[in-house]
Motif scaffolding. Structure first.
Motif, PDB file in Angstrom:
ATOM      1  N   GLY A 176       0.758  -1.209   0.011  1.00 34.17           N
ATOM      2  CA  GLY A 176       0.019   0.153  -0.004  1.00 34.17           C
ATOM      3  C   GLY A 176       0.996   1.177   0.030  1.00 34.17           C
ATOM      4  N   HIS A 177       2.233   1.225   0.299  1.00 36.62           N
ATOM      5  CA  HIS A 177       3.036   2.577   0.392  1.00 36.62           C
ATOM      6  C   HIS A 177       3.366   2.853  -0.881  1.00 36.62           C
ATOM      7  CE1 HIS A 177       6.024  -0.684   0.474  1.00 36.62           C
ATOM      8  NE2 HIS A 177       6.761   0.199  -0.110  1.00 36.62           N
ATOM      9  N   LEU A 178       3.137   2.205  -2.070  1.00 37.98           N
ATOM     10  CA  LEU A 178       3.465   2.684  -3.457  1.00 37.98           C
ATOM     11  C   LEU A 178       2.210   3.472  -4.030  1.00 37.98           C
ATOM     12  CD1 LEU A 178       4.867  -0.914  -4.590  1.00 37.98           C
ATOM     13  CD2 LEU A 178       6.346   1.136  -3.739  1.00 37.98           C
ATOM     14  N   SER A 179       2.684   4.046  -5.042  1.00 38.13           N
ATOM     15  CA  SER A 179       1.692   5.146  -5.753  1.00 38.13           C
ATOM     16  C   SER A 179       0.580   4.224  -6.513  1.00 38.13           C
ATOM     17  CB  SER A 179       2.221   6.164  -6.618  1.00 38.13           C
ATOM     18  OG  SER A 179       2.851   5.285  -7.825  1.00 38.13           O
ATOM     19  N   THR A 180       0.823   3.089  -6.949  1.00 37.44           N
ATOM     20  CA  THR A 180       0.037   2.187  -7.503  1.00 37.44           C
ATOM     21  C   THR A 180       0.350   0.650  -6.833  1.00 37.44           C
ATOM     22  OG1 THR A 180       0.473   3.063  -9.836  1.00 37.44           O
ATOM     23  CG2 THR A 180      -0.460   0.892  -9.805  1.00 37.44           C
ATOM     24  N   VAL A 181      -0.967   0.292  -6.343  1.00 36.65           N
ATOM     25  CA  VAL A 181      -1.089  -0.916  -5.548  1.00 36.65           C
ATOM     26  C   VAL A 181      -1.471  -2.058  -6.281  1.00 36.65           C
ATOM     27  CG1 VAL A 181      -2.011  -2.215  -3.590  1.00 36.65           C
ATOM     28  CG2 VAL A 181      -1.755   0.437  -3.597  1.00 36.65           C
ATOM     29  N   VAL A 182      -0.561  -2.756  -6.755  1.00 35.80           N
ATOM     30  CA  VAL A 182      -0.997  -4.070  -7.815  1.00 35.80           C
ATOM     31  C   VAL A 182      -0.044  -5.227  -7.282  1.00 35.80           C
ATOM     32  CG1 VAL A 182      -0.560  -5.012 -10.009  1.00 35.80           C
ATOM     33  CG2 VAL A 182      -0.813  -2.620  -9.557  1.00 35.80           C
ATOM     34  N   PRO A 183      -0.693  -6.602  -6.735  1.00 38.18           N
ATOM     35  CA  PRO A 183      -0.208  -7.676  -6.231  1.00 38.18           C
ATOM     36  C   PRO A 183       0.547  -8.311  -7.572  1.00 38.18           C
ATOM     37  CG  PRO A 183      -2.635  -7.969  -6.969  1.00 38.18           C
ATOM     38  CD  PRO A 183      -2.100  -6.634  -7.240  1.00 38.18           C
ATOM     39  N   SER A 184       1.613  -9.299  -7.322  1.00 39.68           N
ATOM     40  CA  SER A 184       2.149 -10.128  -8.393  1.00 39.68           C
ATOM     41  C   SER A 184       1.006 -10.830  -8.762  1.00 39.68           C
ATOM     42  CB  SER A 184       2.918 -11.131  -7.575  1.00 39.68           C
ATOM     43  OG  SER A 184       4.032 -10.294  -7.119  1.00 39.68           O
ATOM     44  N   LEU A 185       1.258 -11.602  -9.941  1.00 42.35           N
ATOM     45  CA  LEU A 185       0.094 -12.117 -10.655  1.00 42.35           C
ATOM     46  C   LEU A 185       0.556 -13.702 -11.048  1.00 42.35           C
ATOM     47  CD1 LEU A 185      -1.464  -9.356 -12.897  1.00 42.35           C
ATOM     48  CD2 LEU A 185      -2.158 -10.124 -10.896  1.00 42.35           C
ATOM     49  N   LEU A 186       0.063 -14.589 -11.027  1.00 39.51           N
ATOM     50  CA  LEU A 186       0.507 -15.823 -11.332  1.00 39.51           C
ATOM     51  C   LEU A 186      -0.672 -16.167 -12.494  1.00 39.51           C
ATOM     52  CD1 LEU A 186       1.517 -18.752 -11.177  1.00 39.51           C
ATOM     53  CD2 LEU A 186      -0.384 -19.221  -9.353  1.00 39.51           C
ATOM     54  N   THR A 187      -0.334 -16.611 -13.764  1.00 37.22           N
ATOM     55  CA  THR A 187      -0.936 -17.285 -15.056  1.00 37.22           C
ATOM     56  C   THR A 187      -0.474 -18.528 -15.309  1.00 37.22           C
ATOM     57  OG1 THR A 187      -1.363 -14.961 -15.661  1.00 37.22           O
ATOM     58  CG2 THR A 187      -1.710 -16.575 -17.169  1.00 37.22           C
ATOM     59  N   GLU A 188      -1.177 -19.473 -15.062  1.00 40.95           N
ATOM     60  CA  GLU A 188      -0.823 -21.016 -15.383  1.00 40.95           C
ATOM     61  C   GLU A 188      -1.108 -21.230 -16.822  1.00 40.95           C
ATOM     62  OE1 GLU A 188      -2.818 -23.714 -12.579  1.00 40.95           O
ATOM     63  OE2 GLU A 188      -1.593 -22.833 -10.924  1.00 40.95           O
ATOM     64  N   GLY A 189      -0.220 -22.237 -17.462  1.00 34.86           N
ATOM     65  CA  GLY A 189      -0.689 -22.813 -18.633  1.00 34.86           C
ATOM     66  C   GLY A 189       0.142 -21.928 -19.844  1.00 34.86           C
ATOM     67  N   MET A 190       0.887 -21.074 -19.453  1.00 37.01           N
ATOM     68  CA  MET A 190       1.624 -20.237 -20.648  1.00 37.01           C
ATOM     69  C   MET A 190       3.056 -20.914 -20.962  1.00 37.01           C
ATOM     70  SD  MET A 190       0.949 -16.362 -19.512  1.00 37.01           S
ATOM     71  CE  MET A 190       1.156 -15.917 -21.515  1.00 37.01           C
ATOM     72  N   THR A 191       3.454 -20.837 -22.074  1.00 37.86           N
ATOM     73  CA  THR A 191       4.774 -21.453 -22.571  1.00 37.86           C
ATOM     74  C   THR A 191       5.807 -20.366 -22.189  1.00 37.86           C
ATOM     75  OG1 THR A 191       3.607 -22.473 -24.444  1.00 37.86           O
ATOM     76  CG2 THR A 191       5.971 -22.022 -24.605  1.00 37.86           C
ATOM     77  N   LEU A 192       7.193 -20.746 -21.697  1.00 37.78           N
ATOM     78  CA  LEU A 192       8.081 -19.801 -21.308  1.00 37.78           C
ATOM     79  C   LEU A 192       9.503 -20.322 -22.166  1.00 37.78           C
ATOM     80  CD1 LEU A 192       9.437 -17.927 -19.556  1.00 37.78           C
ATOM     81  CD2 LEU A 192       9.940 -19.535 -17.793  1.00 37.78           C
ATOM     82  N   ALA A 193      10.070 -19.480 -22.747  1.00 40.76           N
ATOM     83  CA  ALA A 193      11.178 -19.898 -23.753  1.00 40.76           C
ATOM     84  C   ALA A 193      12.282 -19.023 -23.208  1.00 40.76           C
ATOM     85  CB  ALA A 193      10.859 -19.946 -24.942  1.00 40.76           C
ATOM     86  N   GLY A 194      13.637 -19.408 -23.191  1.00 40.69           N
ATOM     87  CA  GLY A 194      14.819 -18.610 -22.951  1.00 40.69           C
ATOM     88  C   GLY A 194      15.701 -19.537 -22.056  1.00 40.69           C
ATOM     89  N   ASN A 195      16.965 -19.007 -21.947  1.00 36.63           N
ATOM     90  CA  ASN A 195      17.937 -19.620 -21.103  1.00 36.63           C
ATOM     91  C   ASN A 195      17.892 -19.426 -19.673  1.00 36.63           C
ATOM     92  OD1 ASN A 195      18.938 -20.216 -23.679  1.00 36.63           O
ATOM     93  ND2 ASN A 195      20.373 -18.600 -23.870  1.00 36.63           N
TER      94      ASN A 195
END
Length: 63
Positions: free
Chosen positions: A44-63
């Motif tokens: 709540g001390h930030l100017s924009t209050v947004v929680p972390s978000l979890l999104t299951e079922g997506m593809t992740l690529a990278g090293n």
């Protein structure tokens, strides 16, 4: 369909394990929006209050 470069944190067993960058997430945008689960970590001390978000079922690529 959705594909986007991303960075963030790798989470294992509910704990941040290490930072990740230069990766790509991909999936269907409507499916992604239906699967969003907010965490209970909004600060709540930030100017924009947004929680972390979890999104299951997506593809992740990278090293």
């Amino acid at each position: 369909d959705y594909s986007r470069g991303a960075s963030g944190f790798w989470v294992e067993s509910g704990e941040i394990a290490y930072p990740v960058n230069e990766c790509t997430i991909a999936g269907n945008l409507l499916d992604m929006l239906r699967r969003i689960v907010p965490a209970n970590d909004a600060r709540g001390h930030l100017s924009t209050v947004v929680p972390s978000l979890l999104t299951e079922g997506m593809t992740l690529a990278g090293n």
